[in-house]
Write an enzyme that holds these catalytic residues in place. Structure first.
Site, mmCIF file in Angstrom:
data_model
loop_
_atom_site.group_PDB
_atom_site.id
_atom_site.type_symbol
_atom_site.label_atom_id
_atom_site.label_comp_id
_atom_site.label_asym_id
_atom_site.label_seq_id
_atom_site.Cartn_x
_atom_site.Cartn_y
_atom_site.Cartn_z
ATOM 1 N N SER A 113 0.927 -0.969 0.282
ATOM 2 C CA SER A 113 0.328 -0.116 -0.328
ATOM 3 C C SER A 113 0.836 1.421 -0.122
ATOM 4 O O SER A 113 1.659 1.102 -0.763
ATOM 5 C CB SER A 113 -1.407 0.015 1.585
ATOM 6 O OG SER A 113 -2.181 1.198 1.183
ATOM 7 N N HIS A 114 0.517 2.128 0.826
ATOM 8 C CA HIS A 114 1.186 3.203 1.307
ATOM 9 C C HIS A 114 2.648 3.472 1.970
ATOM 10 O O HIS A 114 3.274 4.375 1.511
ATOM 11 C CB HIS A 114 1.007 4.287 1.704
ATOM 12 C CG HIS A 114 0.291 3.343 3.328
ATOM 13 N ND1 HIS A 114 -0.863 2.809 4.027
ATOM 14 C CD2 HIS A 114 0.735 3.797 4.366
ATOM 15 C CE1 HIS A 114 -1.148 2.034 4.684
ATOM 16 N NE2 HIS A 114 0.209 3.160 5.323
ATOM 17 N N LYS A 126 -1.211 -10.120 -0.611
ATOM 18 C CA LYS A 126 -2.381 -10.919 0.266
ATOM 19 C C LYS A 126 -3.603 -11.271 -1.030
ATOM 20 O O LYS A 126 -3.211 -11.222 -2.603
ATOM 21 C CB LYS A 126 -3.261 -9.517 0.673
ATOM 22 C CG LYS A 126 -4.497 -8.270 -0.632
ATOM 23 C CD LYS A 126 -4.717 -7.311 0.066
ATOM 24 C CE LYS A 126 -5.493 -6.121 -1.062
ATOM 25 N NZ LYS A 126 -6.254 -5.375 -0.389
ATOM 26 N N ASP A 278 -2.592 6.783 -3.131
ATOM 27 C CA ASP A 278 -1.445 6.073 -2.689
ATOM 28 C C ASP A 278 -0.716 5.095 -3.486
ATOM 29 O O ASP A 278 -0.945 5.336 -5.021
ATOM 30 C CB ASP A 278 -1.997 5.870 -1.359
ATOM 31 C CG ASP A 278 -2.790 4.107 -1.419
ATOM 32 O OD1 ASP A 278 -3.337 3.992 -2.702
ATOM 33 O OD2 ASP A 278 -3.125 3.097 -0.683
ATOM 34 N N ASP A 280 -0.965 1.458 -4.364
ATOM 35 C CA ASP A 280 -1.570 0.674 -5.058
ATOM 36 C C ASP A 280 -3.224 1.109 -5.677
ATOM 37 O O ASP A 280 -3.576 0.836 -6.329
ATOM 38 C CB ASP A 280 -1.779 -0.584 -3.752
ATOM 39 C CG ASP A 280 -2.220 -0.379 -2.914
ATOM 40 O OD1 ASP A 280 -2.402 0.750 -1.791
ATOM 41 O OD2 ASP A 280 -2.914 -1.501 -2.499
ATOM 42 N N ASP A 282 -5.339 2.522 -3.524
ATOM 43 C CA ASP A 282 -6.817 2.925 -2.856
ATOM 44 C C ASP A 282 -7.254 3.269 -2.484
ATOM 45 O O ASP A 282 -8.366 3.613 -1.903
ATOM 46 C CB ASP A 282 -7.102 0.809 -2.858
ATOM 47 C CG ASP A 282 -6.041 0.875 -1.424
ATOM 48 O OD1 ASP A 282 -5.062 1.728 -1.078
ATOM 49 O OD2 ASP A 282 -5.728 -0.766 -1.149
ATOM 50 N N ARG A 283 -6.066 4.443 -1.874
ATOM 51 C CA ARG A 283 -6.827 5.508 -1.191
ATOM 52 C C ARG A 283 -6.557 6.431 -1.760
ATOM 53 O O ARG A 283 -7.057 6.674 -2.687
ATOM 54 C CB ARG A 283 -5.687 5.597 0.119
ATOM 55 C CG ARG A 283 -5.262 4.239 0.701
ATOM 56 C CD ARG A 283 -4.507 4.814 1.679
ATOM 57 N NE ARG A 283 -4.572 3.997 3.285
ATOM 58 C CZ ARG A 283 -4.094 4.057 4.221
ATOM 59 N NH1 ARG A 283 -3.302 5.100 4.643
ATOM 60 N NH2 ARG A 283 -3.874 2.377 4.859
ATOM 61 N N THR A 345 -11.720 -2.242 11.272
ATOM 62 C CA THR A 345 -10.839 -1.537 10.474
ATOM 63 C C THR A 345 -10.365 -3.176 9.819
ATOM 64 O O THR A 345 -10.111 -3.554 10.194
ATOM 65 C CB THR A 345 -10.157 -1.020 11.232
ATOM 66 O OG1 THR A 345 -10.054 0.325 12.109
ATOM 67 C CG2 THR A 345 -8.057 -0.440 10.101
ATOM 68 N N GLU A 365 -11.631 5.845 8.040
ATOM 69 C CA GLU A 365 -10.695 7.142 8.344
ATOM 70 C C GLU A 365 -9.797 6.901 7.561
ATOM 71 O O GLU A 365 -9.132 8.173 7.255
ATOM 72 C CB GLU A 365 -10.606 7.210 9.424
ATOM 73 C CG GLU A 365 -10.901 6.802 10.457
ATOM 74 C CD GLU A 365 -9.019 5.637 9.704
ATOM 75 O OE1 GLU A 365 -8.156 6.870 9.757
ATOM 76 O OE2 GLU A 365 -8.822 5.032 9.952
ATOM 77 N N SER A 366 -8.954 6.144 7.434
ATOM 78 C CA SER A 366 -7.758 6.043 6.412
ATOM 79 C C SER A 366 -7.672 5.900 5.064
ATOM 80 O O SER A 366 -6.783 5.798 4.659
ATOM 81 C CB SER A 366 -7.592 4.390 6.585
ATOM 82 O OG SER A 366 -7.999 3.858 6.490
ATOM 83 N N LYS A 377 -10.967 -0.520 -1.737
ATOM 84 C CA LYS A 377 -11.863 1.128 -2.151
ATOM 85 C C LYS A 377 -11.478 1.586 -3.299
ATOM 86 O O LYS A 377 -9.752 0.462 -3.783
ATOM 87 C CB LYS A 377 -10.846 1.999 -0.787
ATOM 88 C CG LYS A 377 -9.627 1.270 -0.132
ATOM 89 C CD LYS A 377 -9.252 1.769 0.867
ATOM 90 C CE LYS A 377 -7.458 1.897 1.607
ATOM 91 N NZ LYS A 377 -7.291 0.493 2.463
ATOM 92 N N ARG A 497 -2.433 4.083 17.020
ATOM 93 C CA ARG A 497 -3.420 4.959 16.417
ATOM 94 C C ARG A 497 -4.293 6.130 17.690
ATOM 95 O O ARG A 497 -4.921 5.004 18.288
ATOM 96 C CB ARG A 497 -4.628 4.499 15.505
ATOM 97 C CG ARG A 497 -3.075 4.236 13.958
ATOM 98 C CD ARG A 497 -4.216 3.884 12.494
ATOM 99 N NE ARG A 497 -3.273 3.313 12.075
ATOM 100 C CZ ARG A 497 -2.716 3.426 10.937
ATOM 101 N NH1 ARG A 497 -1.874 4.871 11.648
ATOM 102 N NH2 ARG A 497 -1.729 2.701 10.032
HETATM 103 C C1 G16 Z 1 -5.340 -1.007 5.038
HETATM 104 C C2 G16 Z 1 -6.949 -1.605 4.967
HETATM 105 C C3 G16 Z 1 -7.810 -0.822 5.534
HETATM 106 C C4 G16 Z 1 -6.855 -0.455 7.085
HETATM 107 C C5 G16 Z 1 -5.575 0.792 6.171
HETATM 108 C C6 G16 Z 1 -4.689 1.076 7.868
HETATM 109 O O1 G16 Z 1 -5.459 -0.263 3.944
HETATM 110 O O2 G16 Z 1 -7.348 -1.559 3.513
HETATM 111 O O3 G16 Z 1 -8.682 -1.549 5.536
HETATM 112 O O4 G16 Z 1 -8.116 1.242 6.999
HETATM 113 O O5 G16 Z 1 -5.267 -0.346 6.053
HETATM 114 O O6 G16 Z 1 -5.471 0.008 9.078
HETATM 115 P P1 G16 Z 1 -4.644 -0.426 9.940
HETATM 116 O O7 G16 Z 1 -4.953 0.722 10.734
HETATM 117 O O8 G16 Z 1 -4.425 -1.039 10.847
HETATM 118 O O9 G16 Z 1 -3.038 0.742 10.174
HETATM 119 P P2 G16 Z 1 -4.123 -0.364 2.661
HETATM 120 O O10 G16 Z 1 -4.628 0.957 2.673
HETATM 121 O O11 G16 Z 1 -2.741 0.002 3.848
HETATM 122 O O12 G16 Z 1 -4.437 -1.609 2.171
#
Ligand code: G16
Length: 544
Positions: A113-114, A126, A278, A280, A282-283, A345, A365-366, A377, A497
């Protein structure tokens, strides 16, 4: 072409987190590490003989190597066909589109991801199921169990294939279809939104937009859709060439890490709309001219304006949000008379609600929002949604948000992240805080009365599964909340967090500075959890 079985032994750190397995690249580079996880995944899926798998990733360092490994193992394990994005590239939402469009059995997405990329950065993997969404907990638990007992994996004694050639190739008995990474996704977006109205808006000389792809996977998607198909001015997409190390950046679309975009949007003569995605894809982050839209407000406003969007104008079945997301969307759901769900989450928890048509829009929220169009997402989808709203309403982003607050009240909201704190300290902090929770109910703290304080547990209304220990919550009589969670996506120590929210309906009090409006609750959070005392940190790493 021989199928070979390679002896191996378990690694003890392959438990999937919030979204698959994320580790440092150097960990993934250990001999058999990736292979063990892939074989454990295949072992958890029942009969895969003759099935179709989708494979792609965000292009970060190690992506191509991992794709080659997975292809050989998929063939050796009996898959009949694998669909791969060209050069091994698929954004996470595009992978979800391709799985659904081809009725594939599932997919493997390679991304952290990010998180930063490169030889010293992070990598991730995944599994997504046939609905296009992240595997639910029963599958991820089974994958983890398999990783603990694995003794061998199957692969092919065969050369790598060419991932650049769109078309069909053979790998053992399996067919490999290399597809264009963007076209299926772009086609779906054109079905959901009013591209004519958006094109007219983008052609208006007074409208300017800046989309920051942060050198990650969304660049080619954004250039094709925004610039080529919708006619946005060339240069609208910045940092649009994906790089294996994301240009050394941290492609997390928030106010701290998307600094280049934030500087553009908070300057004089800023564009009308600023957006970022981000690693990948999705954000999303949405900004107006000198204005930040919180992800929670963004979801609420999208829902309240669904009538502007062709795909959603006939109504929403429901809204779902993760527990730490602000309650702003709940107010919209109430007004619309539709269901509202609060999940743990992790996007995987929305899958059942979407499949059962109990939610149309989901958000976190993320910086994540999405809909029933896929089961992930979707960053660019959110940007197109906002563009479509702007095309219909012909107002600025700030005006749209402030009008929303006038109508529904404002949920002041902030998240404070304390990154890379020692894991044992983080655990101690959470354990000690949880022990205190029962005593808090009924107390008056920060001028508010505590209504409940617990460790959030979720009962899935569709399959009735229960997910426990999903975050410590302190809720007040006036609807304010403080929530504490440890991130499930970090790769260094622990990330604490802290999510803080307070509702304000007085029309004269809607324009306050967020950190000031929440300052009493912020101090209370620190005192209750002993953040400064235990971690030695006097301020968060990231505030959003
Ligand atoms: C992933 C999950 C999201 C989650 C985020 C943050 O996003 O798909 O549902 O909100 O991580 O998770 P955490 O608070 O456990 O770090 P992504 O964009 O990182 O794949």
């Amino acid at each position: 072409m021989a199928i070979i079985s390679i002896p191996s032994s378990p690694f003890d750190d392959q438990k999937p987190g919030t979204s698959g397995l994320r580790k440092k690249v150097t960990i993934f580079q250990q001999e058999h590490y990736l292979e063990n996880f892939v074989q454990s995944t295949f072992n958890s899926l029942g009969d895969i003989t003759g099935k179709t798998l989708v494979v792609g990733g965000d292009g970060r360092f190690h992506n191509e190597h991992a794709v080659q490994v997975i292809l050989k193992m998929a063939s050796a394990n009996g898959f009949a066909r694998v669909i791969v994005g060209q050069n091994g590239l698929l954004s996470t939402p595009a992978a979800s589109v391709v799985i659904r469009k081809n009725n594939a059995f599932g997919g493997i997405i390679l991304s952290a991801s990010h998180n930063p990329a490169g030889p010293n950065g992070d990598f991730g993997i995944k599994y997504n199921i046939g609905n296009g969404g992240p595997a639910p907990e029963n599958i991820t638990s089974s994958i983890f169990s398999n990783t603990q007992t694995i003794s061998s994996y199957l692969t092919l004694d065969e050369a790598d294939i060419n991932l650049n050639n769109i078309g069909t190739q053979q790998l053992g008995k399996m067919v490999v279809d290399i597809i264009d990474s963007v076209s299926d996704y772009a086609e779906l977006m054109a079905e959901l939104f009013d591209f004519d109205a958006i094109s007219t808006l983008l052609a208006d000389s007074s409208f300017n937009m800046c989309f920051d792809a942060m050198h990650a996977i969304t660049g080619p998607y954004a250039k094709e859709i925004l610039e080529n198909q919708l006619g946005a001015k060339p240069g609208t997409v910045i940092n649009g060439t994906p790089l294996t190390d994301f240009g050394g950046g941290h492609p997390d679309p928030n106010l701290t890490y998307a600094k280049e975009l934030v500087d553009v949007m908070f300057a004089d003569n800023a564009p009308t709309l600023g957006a970022a995605s981000d690693g990948d894809g999705d954000r999303n982050m949405i900004l107006g001219d000198n204005f930040f839209v919180t992800p929670s407000d963004s979801l609420a406003i999208m829902a309240a304006n669904a009538n502007c969007i062709p795909a959603y104008k006939n109504g929403l079945s429901g809204i779902a949000r993760s527990m730490p997301t602000s309650q702003a969307p709940d107010r919209v759901a109430e007004k619309l008379g539709i269901e509202c769900h609060e999940t743990p989450t992790g996007w995987k928890f929305f899958g059942n609600l979407l499949d059962a048509e109990r939610a149309t829009l989901c958000g976190e929220e993320s910086f994540g929002s999405g809909s029933n169009h896929i089961r992930e997402k979707d960053g660019l989808w959110a940007v197109l949604y906002w563009l479509n709203i702007l095309a219909v309403r012909e107002q600025s982003i700030a005006d749209i948000v402030m009008q929303h607050w006038q109508e529904y009240g404002r949920n002041y909201y902030t998240r404070h992240d304390y990154e890379a704190i020692p894991s044992d300290i983080a655990k101690q902090l959470m354990t000690e805080l949880e022990q205190k929770l029962p005593e808090l109910v009924g107390l008056t703290l920060a001028d508010r009365t505590v209504k409940y304080s617990d460790n959030f547990s979720y009962l899935d209304p569709v399959d009735h599964s229960v997910s426990k220990n999903q975050g410590l919550r302190i809720g007040f009589e006036d609807g304010s909340r403080i929530i504490f969670r440890l991130s499930g996506t970090g790769t260094e120590g622990a990330t604490l967090r802290v999510y803080i929210e307070a509702y304000e309906s007085d029309p004269d009090m809607l324009g306050q500075n967020t950190q000031q409006a929440l300052s009493k609750l912020i101090n209370l959070a620190d005192n209750l959890a002993g953040i400064t005392t235990l971690t030695g940190r006097t301020e968060p790493t990231v505030i959003t």
